[in-house]
Design a protein around this motif. Structure first.
Motif, short mmCIF file in Angstrom:
data_model
loop_
_atom_site.label_atom_id
_atom_site.label_comp_id
_atom_site.label_asym_id
_atom_site.label_seq_id
_atom_site.Cartn_x
_atom_site.Cartn_y
_atom_site.Cartn_z
N UNK A 1 1.91 64.62 43.58
CA UNK A 1 1.73 65.28 44.88
C UNK A 1 2.38 64.48 45.99
N UNK A 2 2.97 65.19 46.93
CA UNK A 2 3.57 64.51 48.08
C UNK A 2 2.53 64.15 49.13
N UNK A 3 1.37 64.77 49.05
CA UNK A 3 0.32 64.54 50.03
C UNK A 3 -1.03 64.78 49.36
N UNK A 4 -1.98 63.95 49.69
CA UNK A 4 -3.36 64.19 49.26
C UNK A 4 -4.20 64.39 50.52
N UNK A 5 -4.94 65.48 50.59
CA UNK A 5 -5.80 65.70 51.75
C UNK A 5 -6.85 64.59 51.86
N UNK B 1 8.23 56.42 41.97
CA UNK B 1 7.00 56.57 41.19
C UNK B 1 6.16 57.76 41.65
N UNK B 2 6.15 57.99 42.97
CA UNK B 2 5.35 59.08 43.51
C UNK B 2 6.03 59.62 44.76
N UNK B 3 6.10 60.94 44.90
CA UNK B 3 6.67 61.50 46.12
C UNK B 3 5.82 61.20 47.35
N UNK B 4 4.58 60.78 47.16
CA UNK B 4 3.72 60.41 48.29
C UNK B 4 4.13 59.08 48.89
N UNK B 5 5.02 58.35 48.21
CA UNK B 5 5.46 57.05 48.73
C UNK B 5 6.02 57.19 50.13
N UNK B 6 6.92 58.13 50.29
CA UNK B 6 7.54 58.35 51.61
C UNK B 6 8.08 59.77 51.66
N UNK B 7 7.19 60.76 51.77
CA UNK B 7 7.66 62.14 51.75
C UNK B 7 8.66 62.47 52.86
N UNK B 8 8.59 61.72 53.96
CA UNK B 8 9.53 61.98 55.06
C UNK B 8 10.71 61.01 55.05
N UNK B 9 10.81 60.20 54.01
CA UNK B 9 11.93 59.27 53.88
C UNK B 9 11.63 57.86 54.31
N UNK B 10 10.51 57.64 54.99
CA UNK B 10 10.15 56.28 55.37
C UNK B 10 8.64 56.11 55.25
#
Length: 160
Positions: free
Chosen positions: A53-57, A127-136
């Motif tokens: 997931x790119x984001x977790x609520x 590893x995870x798109x949640x690392x930096x969904x906006x690129x930073x």
């Protein structure tokens, strides 16, 4: 009262913690899995989807932390800590573990100690798109030197 009912009523069991994370992920209750293996089955079921997931609520944070602290196996509590570190930051995860260490029950303190090691997981963008969904990624999310100092001080005081 049946064992299953007792586990569902006990908010402090690994099974209820893992079931709450699975519920948040809409993965079901695994009622067809024998109770002795149900918590680990649910933990396994949520592992990959959490990292994808790119984001977790916000509502995920406390259940992830509780599942990590109540997971009796120090090798597997990473399945809950790692997505929390990616989504909410190492600082927040470590601060929460420090709170468990300072104010938790003996079982929670032991679980926080097991999970602390996993909170040092190396962060990798692939590893995870949640690392930096906006690129930073905001470095403040992961700056935890002061929290580590407080952790060591708390352990030192408890050993006296």
């Amino acid at each position: 009262m049946a064992d299953e009912e007792r586990n569902e009523a006990d908010p402090r069991s690994f099974l209820t913690c893992a079931a709450e994370v699975a519920r948040l992920m809409d993965l079901g209750s695994a009622a067809d899995v024998p109770e002795a293996r149900r918590a680990r089955h649910l933990a396994h079921a949520v592992r990959k989807p959490l990292l994808e997931r790119t984001h977790l609520p916000e509502e995920f944070f406390a259940p992830l932390m509780a599942a990590a602290v109540y997971d009796p196996d120090p090798s597997f509590c990473r399945w809950f800590i790692e997505p929390a570190v990616y989504a909410f930051g190492r600082r927040r995860v470590m601060s929460t573990l420090l709170d468990y260490l300072r104010t938790g029950t003996n079982a929670e303190q032991a679980g926080a100690k097991r999970a602390w090691y996993c909170a040092h997981v190396p962060l990798r963008a692939n590893r995870s798109p949640a690392y930096a969904p906006d690129g930073s990624r905001d470095p403040a999310m992961d700056d935890s030197r002061d929290v580590m100092d407080k952790w060591r001080e708390t352990l030192r005081r408890s050993a006296m």
